[in-house]
Write an enzyme that holds these catalytic residues in place. Sequence first.
Site, PDB file in Angstrom:
ATOM      1  N   GLY A  11      12.672   8.446  -2.364  1.00 12.16           N
ATOM      2  CA  GLY A  11      12.258   8.946  -3.687  1.00 12.16           C
ATOM      3  C   GLY A  11      10.940   9.693  -3.621  1.00 12.16           C
ATOM      4  O   GLY A  11      10.121   9.509  -2.713  1.00 12.16           O
ATOM      5  N   ARG A  15       5.405  10.168 -10.245  1.00 14.82           N
ATOM      6  CA  ARG A  15       4.315   9.671 -11.090  1.00 14.82           C
ATOM      7  C   ARG A  15       3.049   9.290 -10.318  1.00 14.82           C
ATOM      8  O   ARG A  15       2.015   9.014 -10.912  1.00 14.82           O
ATOM      9  CB  ARG A  15       4.819   8.499 -11.948  1.00 14.82           C
ATOM     10  CG  ARG A  15       5.821   8.988 -13.010  1.00 14.82           C
ATOM     11  CD  ARG A  15       5.949   7.998 -14.135  1.00 14.82           C
ATOM     12  NE  ARG A  15       6.749   6.860 -13.741  1.00 14.82           N
ATOM     13  CZ  ARG A  15       6.612   5.637 -14.262  1.00 14.82           C
ATOM     14  NH1 ARG A  15       5.687   5.398 -15.160  1.00 14.82           N
ATOM     15  NH2 ARG A  15       7.386   4.658 -13.872  1.00 14.82           N
ATOM     16  N   ASP A 105       9.078   0.733  -2.146  1.00 14.38           N
ATOM     17  CA  ASP A 105       7.923   0.685  -3.058  1.00 14.38           C
ATOM     18  C   ASP A 105       7.772  -0.677  -3.722  1.00 14.38           C
ATOM     19  O   ASP A 105       7.076  -0.814  -4.719  1.00 14.38           O
ATOM     20  CB  ASP A 105       8.051   1.790  -4.121  1.00 14.38           C
ATOM     21  CG  ASP A 105       9.277   1.624  -5.006  1.00 14.38           C
ATOM     22  OD1 ASP A 105      10.055   0.675  -4.783  1.00 14.38           O
ATOM     23  OD2 ASP A 105       9.454   2.445  -5.923  1.00 14.38           O
ATOM     24  N   ASN A 227       4.896   2.608  -9.191  1.00  8.53           N
ATOM     25  CA  ASN A 227       5.269   3.960  -9.614  1.00  8.53           C
ATOM     26  C   ASN A 227       4.066   4.850  -9.874  1.00  8.53           C
ATOM     27  O   ASN A 227       4.175   6.064  -9.833  1.00  8.53           O
ATOM     28  CB  ASN A 227       6.115   3.891 -10.893  1.00  8.53           C
ATOM     29  CG  ASN A 227       7.396   3.099 -10.655  1.00  8.53           C
ATOM     30  OD1 ASN A 227       8.224   3.483  -9.846  1.00  8.53           O
ATOM     31  ND2 ASN A 227       7.524   1.963 -11.321  1.00  8.53           N
ATOM     32  N   ARG A 316     -15.967  -1.279  14.640  1.00  9.34           N
ATOM     33  CA  ARG A 316     -14.906  -0.266  14.570  1.00  9.34           C
ATOM     34  C   ARG A 316     -13.821  -0.543  15.622  1.00  9.34           C
ATOM     35  O   ARG A 316     -13.984  -1.430  16.459  1.00  9.34           O
ATOM     36  CB  ARG A 316     -15.529   1.119  14.749  1.00  9.34           C
ATOM     37  CG  ARG A 316     -16.396   1.523  13.543  1.00  9.34           C
ATOM     38  CD  ARG A 316     -17.146   2.812  13.813  1.00  9.34           C
ATOM     39  NE  ARG A 316     -16.237   3.853  14.252  1.00  9.34           N
ATOM     40  CZ  ARG A 316     -16.607   4.916  14.974  1.00  9.34           C
ATOM     41  NH1 ARG A 316     -17.880   5.081  15.333  1.00  9.34           N
ATOM     42  NH2 ARG A 316     -15.720   5.814  15.348  1.00  9.34           N
ATOM     43  N   ASN A 369     -22.780   8.261  24.020  1.00  8.08           N
ATOM     44  CA  ASN A 369     -21.457   8.299  24.650  1.00  8.08           C
ATOM     45  C   ASN A 369     -20.800   9.672  24.593  1.00  8.08           C
ATOM     46  O   ASN A 369     -19.840   9.923  25.282  1.00  8.08           O
ATOM     47  CB  ASN A 369     -20.533   7.269  23.989  1.00  8.08           C
ATOM     48  CG  ASN A 369     -20.352   7.524  22.501  1.00  8.08           C
ATOM     49  OD1 ASN A 369     -21.273   7.977  21.836  1.00  8.08           O
ATOM     50  ND2 ASN A 369     -19.182   7.238  21.990  1.00  8.08           N
ATOM     51  N   SER A 388     -36.220  -2.196  23.531  1.00  8.85           N
ATOM     52  CA  SER A 388     -35.977  -1.523  22.254  1.00  8.85           C
ATOM     53  C   SER A 388     -36.003  -0.014  22.409  1.00  8.85           C
ATOM     54  O   SER A 388     -36.753   0.524  23.224  1.00  8.85           O
ATOM     55  CB  SER A 388     -37.059  -1.925  21.243  1.00  8.85           C
ATOM     56  OG  SER A 388     -36.927  -3.288  20.952  1.00  8.85           O
ATOM     57  N   SER A 406     -38.860  -0.271  26.942  1.00  4.95           N
ATOM     58  CA  SER A 406     -38.688   0.267  25.587  1.00  4.95           C
ATOM     59  C   SER A 406     -38.863   1.771  25.577  1.00  4.95           C
ATOM     60  O   SER A 406     -39.726   2.307  26.269  1.00  4.95           O
ATOM     61  CB  SER A 406     -39.747  -0.307  24.659  1.00  4.95           C
ATOM     62  OG  SER A 406     -39.539  -1.663  24.501  1.00  4.95           O
ATOM     63  N   ARG A 423     -39.967   7.119  30.477  1.00 10.82           N
ATOM     64  CA  ARG A 423     -40.664   7.582  29.278  1.00 10.82           C
ATOM     65  C   ARG A 423     -41.989   8.176  29.730  1.00 10.82           C
ATOM     66  O   ARG A 423     -42.459   7.888  30.835  1.00 10.82           O
ATOM     67  CB  ARG A 423     -40.895   6.421  28.304  1.00 10.82           C
ATOM     68  CG  ARG A 423     -41.733   5.327  28.910  1.00 10.82           C
ATOM     69  CD  ARG A 423     -41.802   4.078  28.058  1.00 10.82           C
ATOM     70  NE  ARG A 423     -42.746   3.138  28.625  1.00 10.82           N
ATOM     71  CZ  ARG A 423     -42.702   1.835  28.431  1.00 10.82           C
ATOM     72  NH1 ARG A 423     -41.741   1.300  27.701  1.00 10.82           N
ATOM     73  NH2 ARG A 423     -43.614   1.047  28.950  1.00 10.82           N
TER      74      ARG A 423
HETATM   75  C1  UD1 Z   1      16.625   0.795  -9.824  1.00 10.48           C
HETATM   76  C2  UD1 Z   1      17.907   0.083 -10.211  1.00 10.48           C
HETATM   77  C3  UD1 Z   1      17.664  -0.771 -11.445  1.00 10.48           C
HETATM   78  C4  UD1 Z   1      16.552  -1.748 -11.188  1.00 10.48           C
HETATM   79  C5  UD1 Z   1      15.285  -1.013 -10.729  1.00 10.48           C
HETATM   80  C6  UD1 Z   1      14.252  -2.004 -10.275  1.00 10.48           C
HETATM   81  C7  UD1 Z   1      19.746   1.566  -9.550  1.00 10.48           C
HETATM   82  C8  UD1 Z   1      20.778   2.523 -10.022  1.00 10.48           C
HETATM   83  N1  UD1 Z   1      18.937   1.061 -10.484  1.00 10.48           N
HETATM   84  O1  UD1 Z   1      16.332   1.689 -10.877  1.00 10.48           O
HETATM   85  O2  UD1 Z   1      18.851  -1.499 -11.800  1.00 10.48           O
HETATM   86  O3  UD1 Z   1      16.284  -2.520 -12.357  1.00 10.48           O
HETATM   87  O4  UD1 Z   1      15.581  -0.156  -9.620  1.00 10.48           O
HETATM   88  O5  UD1 Z   1      13.051  -1.356 -10.011  1.00 10.48           O
HETATM   89  O6  UD1 Z   1      19.706   1.250  -8.389  1.00 10.48           O
HETATM   90  N2  UD1 Z   1      15.734   6.050  -3.919  1.00 10.48           N
HETATM   91  C9  UD1 Z   1      16.138   6.800  -2.833  1.00 10.48           C
HETATM   92  N3  UD1 Z   1      16.988   7.824  -3.018  1.00 10.48           N
HETATM   93  C10 UD1 Z   1      17.506   8.145  -4.236  1.00 10.48           C
HETATM   94  C11 UD1 Z   1      17.084   7.362  -5.340  1.00 10.48           C
HETATM   95  C12 UD1 Z   1      16.207   6.324  -5.150  1.00 10.48           C
HETATM   96  O7  UD1 Z   1      15.708   6.549  -1.713  1.00 10.48           O
HETATM   97  O8  UD1 Z   1      18.315   9.081  -4.309  1.00 10.48           O
HETATM   98  C13 UD1 Z   1      14.792   4.943  -3.694  1.00 10.48           C
HETATM   99  C14 UD1 Z   1      13.453   5.191  -4.367  1.00 10.48           C
HETATM  100  O9  UD1 Z   1      12.558   5.815  -3.468  1.00 10.48           O
HETATM  101  C15 UD1 Z   1      13.010   3.792  -4.743  1.00 10.48           C
HETATM  102  C16 UD1 Z   1      14.313   3.042  -4.959  1.00 10.48           C
HETATM  103  O10 UD1 Z   1      15.317   3.783  -4.307  1.00 10.48           O
HETATM  104  O11 UD1 Z   1      12.310   3.148  -3.694  1.00 10.48           O
HETATM  105  C17 UD1 Z   1      14.661   2.854  -6.419  1.00 10.48           C
HETATM  106  O12 UD1 Z   1      14.860   4.093  -7.042  1.00 10.48           O
HETATM  107  P1  UD1 Z   1      14.422   4.369  -8.521  1.00 10.48           P
HETATM  108  O13 UD1 Z   1      14.805   5.746  -8.864  1.00 10.48           O
HETATM  109  O14 UD1 Z   1      13.016   3.980  -8.718  1.00 10.48           O
HETATM  110  O15 UD1 Z   1      15.403   3.368  -9.331  1.00 10.48           O
HETATM  111  P2  UD1 Z   1      15.216   2.864 -10.789  1.00 10.48           P
HETATM  112  O16 UD1 Z   1      15.668   3.935 -11.710  1.00 10.48           O
HETATM  113  O17 UD1 Z   1      13.885   2.292 -10.990  1.00 10.48           O
HETATM  114 CA    CA Z   2      11.778   2.424  -9.921  1.00  7.58          CA
END
Ligand code: UD1
Ligand code: CA
Length: 451
Positions: A11, A15, A105, A227, A316, A369, A388, A406, A423
């Site tokens: 996805g 947002r 996510d 999101n 680090r 370094n 030092s 030093s 020095r």
């Molecule tokens: C989805 C569920 C919903 C649920 C909700 C929970 C479906 C149809 N719906 O809706 O029932 O309550 O999650 O958060 O599954 N993604 C892809 N490829 C795509 C579409 C989505 O990889 O083509 C991935 C997105 O990156 C994300 C996840 O699938 O990680 C969910 O997709 P998202 O579009 O957020 O689904 P929701 O509409 O929230």
């Molecule tokens: Ca979602």
Amino acid sequence: MKTALIILAAGKGSRMNSDLPKVLHPLGGAPLLAHAMQAGAAVNPERTVVVAGHGAALVRRAALGLDDTVRVAEQTEQLGTAHAAAQAREALNGFDGTAIVLFGDTPFVRPETLGAMTEARRTGHDVVILGFEAADPGRYGRLVMAGDSLERIVEFKDASDAERQISLCNSGVLACDAALLFDLISAISNDNAAGEYYLTDVVGLARARGLSATAVTCDESETLGINTRAELAGAEAAFQARARAAAFENGVTMPAPDTVHFALDTVVGRDTVIEPNVVFGPGVTIESGATIRAFSHLEGCHVARGGIVGPYARLRPGAELSEDVRIGNFVEVKNARIGEGTKVNHLSYIGDATLGRGTNVGAGTITCNYDGVMKHHTHIGDGVFIGSNTMLVAPVHIGDQAMTGSGSVITSDVEPEALALARAPQVEKPGMATKLFNMLRAKKAQQQRGS
Ligand code: UD1
Ligand code: CA
């Protein structure tokens, strides 16, 4: 039970308003994807498939960097969650067991919850969905139950008013026999309000074939999906709260826990004290009985038992501290092994170096370094005394039990037990200070009269 993971991460995450793919935004110093992979590791997956789409090249590199056995499938067009899961088919070719679908996510799913899902699979349910009682069901998909049987999932957009009253919601996590899952997915259409291929349709299709489906439930906090940047910040707070609670459980003392920041992989041993305002980046291991004093920043380093670091220290990547080492205020250590009991207490830079045991490094010491093009190593032996403000121009080797005076700029190797002085010799002129003062005061008085 054999398991495989399918992590949906294609996805766009519009947002987030970001050039970075959503699943690569950091939480606890690690990409969201790492959290999903770590959550999934609880079921001991035989294979893990990450489905990448937006920013696929970056997601692929990150996924393989986290685990080089991961398979990455590409979803070139985002046509819905079922279409996304279908992209994992080839990578799971020949796999015979349960596939678990996670969202990249959604970082907080607990191992116990995934365990309950595989258990429900083992006891005969063909499809198992992770559901939760939502305080505000909003736009989540709704679980339509008949007793313990899950009949179907209806997406918010497609739900009737009555269905929208249901508060039991779909988290998105699903467990199903892999072969069956791909078989069911191939029967899914996009004839719905969103025009998408809904993974959630596998439930209704399975039931129509007389197969069994059920829901395992968890706390809403586990299913939190990210999101927006505001949700990411909220998730960070939740992650830190958990990490602090876990540290207390493990016997760590923190007088001001709210000011201590952990990373996903931070390891802190028993009876270690972490003072206020300490930040752990990725890759830190602190053994038992160490003290990390206030305002210190650590990443990619190891502090052995009894070490004392800070206040205001910076460790680090590649800083390896043996037992009872002391790193004091305004000291930076990078890519350096420091031997047992050695002290670098004030205002120093130790980079690309090896220090022996029981050595003392004086205030203001710098390992030079970098020559502007290449990095070079400084080697300091056991029981050495570095005066030092010594500049150690690498590559350079200081033998055991040697000393540097030093203010020395050390450009050549120093033999064991030798004293190296590099020095300008001191010059003394009797009475000269008084003469100079008088001359300068006279000049100032003349200027003041003139103005
Ligand atoms: C989805 C569920 C919903 C649920 C909700 C929970 C479906 C149809 N719906 O809706 O029932 O309550 O999650 O958060 O599954 N993604 C892809 N490829 C795509 C579409 C989505 O990889 O083509 C991935 C997105 O990156 C994300 C996840 O699938 O990680 C969910 O997709 P998202 O579009 O957020 O689904 P929701 O509409 O929230
Ligand atoms: Ca979602």
